[in-house]
Design an enzyme around this catalytic site. Structure first.
Site, short mmCIF file in Angstrom:
data_model
loop_
_atom_site.label_atom_id
_atom_site.label_comp_id
_atom_site.label_asym_id
_atom_site.label_seq_id
_atom_site.Cartn_x
_atom_site.Cartn_y
_atom_site.Cartn_z
N LEU A 11 0.84 -1.20 0.00
CA LEU A 11 0.00 0.00 0.00
C LEU A 11 0.87 1.25 0.00
O LEU A 11 0.53 2.27 -0.61
CB LEU A 11 -0.91 0.00 1.23
CG LEU A 11 -1.90 1.16 1.38
CD1 LEU A 11 -2.95 1.13 0.28
CD2 LEU A 11 -2.57 1.11 2.75
N ALA A 12 2.01 1.18 0.70
CA ALA A 12 2.96 2.29 0.76
C ALA A 12 4.33 1.74 1.10
O ALA A 12 4.46 0.67 1.70
CB ALA A 12 2.52 3.30 1.82
N ALA A 48 8.32 3.16 2.42
CA ALA A 48 9.19 4.25 2.85
C ALA A 48 10.57 3.70 3.17
O ALA A 48 10.84 2.51 2.98
CB ALA A 48 8.59 4.96 4.07
N SER A 49 11.46 4.55 3.69
CA SER A 49 12.85 4.14 3.90
C SER A 49 13.02 3.13 5.02
O SER A 49 13.93 2.32 4.99
CB SER A 49 13.70 5.38 4.20
OG SER A 49 13.20 6.03 5.35
N ILE A 50 12.13 3.18 6.01
CA ILE A 50 12.26 2.31 7.17
C ILE A 50 11.36 1.08 7.07
O ILE A 50 11.73 -0.02 7.48
CB ILE A 50 11.92 3.09 8.47
CG1 ILE A 50 12.86 4.29 8.63
CG2 ILE A 50 11.98 2.19 9.69
CD1 ILE A 50 14.29 3.93 8.85
N ASP A 95 5.62 14.10 14.88
CA ASP A 95 5.95 13.88 13.46
C ASP A 95 4.69 14.10 12.61
O ASP A 95 4.33 13.27 11.78
CB ASP A 95 6.50 12.46 13.28
CG ASP A 95 7.21 12.28 11.94
OD1 ASP A 95 7.64 13.30 11.36
OD2 ASP A 95 7.36 11.14 11.49
#
Length: 549
Positions: free
Chosen positions: A129-130, A132-134, A287
């Protein structure tokens, strides 16, 4: 250092030099060995001379990968260290990376679950679904009740890569610190350490789940914020499972307008949420960039936020909260003396700071802001400018306040993007005044007594013994002080007697010498000298033997 880390170090150095970041260091701060090292890498030349420094730094971090991208994002919030132009360039960095193989994702998830995915989930989607870097996110449904969920899993070996890059960053920051000097404004070692704390928190998904549960409980009956449910039985260090939500990204103003969202109310609720988290709960989402905030599609006339990614949370001490609230109120009352006093009282700047000079510096920075209408004054920039001013007076960096400042800037930016006429002061002032009244008034006192009551109940039986011990200690202290005083007086008496005899002996010896030189009666001169010598001997023997008392 391993071969792999040396290879990574060369890649970083190559990128730094090819983007001309070394040219940004003033020539007077480059020692001979730095220039020699740069000359030895002559084939790595600056290929982006047409770009300004901030843009070159952004592009270099983008090329170095996810860890440096997140570092740049964090650095963009440190406007107390960087100019606005540089901070705005770094704020454009996007944490988007290609997804890793879904077969690896399955293996990682099943390792954490200790069983095949199909044991607990149906309809697992191999397409993320998504990404990211982590971490990476996949969707599924719970086999037990059919509820839609998302599974967030860390990237393979991400901890090793992050720690390797952090070590390299730390070493580079130490070198830069040496070049710039310890009194420099950028403080690279401090910034890297701040980033280390942030990124290491994001590597523990179990901690993120616990943060989300606490924040959800704080707003369980709220009509302003919704935090997705965490399924604790499926939450581990490298995997968490949470409720799937549907909403409109808060940055998609066109979609929000299309569904008839009350943007004014939404913007005001964002400000209220911030102050509620900070002052009521003392636990705030640190965040809150647009990628982590959605708006519900239900009841657009009475909208509420949906918050994701609770990996970075902030807290303040009770003292910090009170000083912060008073700072904002003092600013809008234009009481710059009180602002300076608050910074000194809180320990944010040294107690020996020149109060008058500090007050004048604050006034120079803050007074021009009042030339704007109240709805154009930014809380975040007020705090930022105050921090920048305090830096000149050797303000001690407060990591919790840096997180707060970053969050406030995010909230304000979102609020004014949704509703440009947002008057933060009108929204925040009643909240701050009410909170201060509660803290300082009878209700606040009653709450503090109630909070401390169990502690004092536990200590009450010890009170008589503590009182007796303190009285006894006080009596002994007084007695010891009296003894010291007596010894001191005796020492002084001895010293006075000794000085008297020594001075008298000196006078008699001088008189005897004069009589002898004038051919006077010899017995008189001998008598004076003899008596003088006797007085000197008595004075010498009567002097205090030990001057410590």
């Amino acid at each position: 250092m391993t071969i792999k880390s040396m290879r990574r170090a060369y890649q970083v150095v190559k990128t730094v030099l090819q983007y001309g970041l070394d040219d940004l260091i003033p020539a007077k701060l480059k020692p001979w060995y730095f220039r020699l090292l740069r000359w030895s890498l002559f084939w790595l030349t600056n290929q982006h001379k047409d770009k300004v420094g901030g843009e070159r730094l952004k592009l270099a971090m983008q090329e170095l990968g996810p860890v440096y991208i997140k570092f740049g994002q964090m650095l963009s919030t440190r406007r107390d260290l960087l100019s606005d132009e540089w901070a705005e360039e770094l704020a454009m960095l996007q944490d988007r990376v290609p997804p890793f193989d879904s077969a690896i994702a399955r293996t990682q998830i099943e390792t954490e679950l200790g069983a095949p995915i199909e044991t607990y989930f149906d309809n697992f989607d191999d397409t993320p679904l998504a990404s990211a870097s982590i971490s990476q996110v996949h969707t599924a449904t719970l086999k037990s009740n059919g509820e839609e969920v998302v599974l967030k899993v860390l990237r393979p070996n991400v901890e090793e890569k992050v720690h390797a890059d952090l070590q390299l960053m730390t070493q580079s920051a130490q070198v830069l610190e040496t070049l710039l000097g310890h009194g420099n404004r950028l403080r690279p070692a401090e910034v890297v350490e701040d980033y280390r704390t942030t990124i290491e928190g994001e590597l523990n998904l179990k901690l993120e789940a616990l943060n989300a549960i606490k924040l959800r409980n704080n707003f369980i009956d709220s009509g302003a914020l919704y935090i997705p449910k965490m399924y604790e039985e499926f939450c581990f260090t490298r995997l968490i499972v949470m409720e799937r939500i549907y909403g409109v990204p808060v940055s998609d103003r066109a979609a929000l307008e299309a569904q008839g969202t009350n943007l004014k109310l939404l913007a005001e609720r964002g400000v209220e949420l911030f102050f509620t988290q900070v002052f009521r709960d003392n636990f705030f989402h640190a965040d809150m960039h647009p990628g982590n905030i959605f708006v519900s599609t239900e009841h657009p006339e009475d909208p509420f936020y949906i918050g994701l990614d609770c990996g970075i949370m902030g807290t303040l001490t009770e003292q910090d909260k009170r000083y912060l609230a008073e700072n904002f109120l003092a600013f809008f009352n234009r009481d710059y003396t009180r602002i300076a006093q608050l910074y000194i009282e809180s320990g944010w700047v040294a107690a020996d700071t020149d109060l008058v000079a500090f007050e004048q510096a604050i006034k120079v920075v803050c007074e021009p802001m009042f030339n704007k209408p109240l709805d154009e004054i930014s809380f975040g920039h007020v705090l930022l400018e105050l921090f920048r001013t305090a830096r000149r007076f050797d303000m001690v960096v407060q990591p919790q306040l840096v997180l707060l400042e970053k969050t406030l800037l995010y909230i304000e930016g979102l609020g004014r993007q949704l509703y440009p006429q947002l008057d933060l002061w009108q929204t925040a002032k009643p909240f701050l005044e009410s909170w201060m009244a509660e803290q300082m008034g009878p209700m606040g006192m009653a709450k503090k007594i109630k909070k401390q009551f169990p502690y004092w109940t536990d200590k009450l039986p010890e009170l008589p013994e503590l009182v007796y011990d303190n009285l006894k200690m006080g009596k002994n202290f007084v007695n010891s002080q009296n003894q010291l005083l007596d010894r001191y007086l005796k020492q002084q008496q001895k010293a006075h007697k000794s000085n008297y005899l020594l001075i008298t002996s000196a006078v008699l010896v001088i008189c005897g010498s004069i009589l002898f030189s004038q051919n006077a009666t010899l017995w008189a001169s001998y008598a004076c000298i003899g008596i003088g010598a006797t007085f000197w001997l008595l004075g010498w023997r009567s002097r205090p033997k030990n001057r410590k008392f």
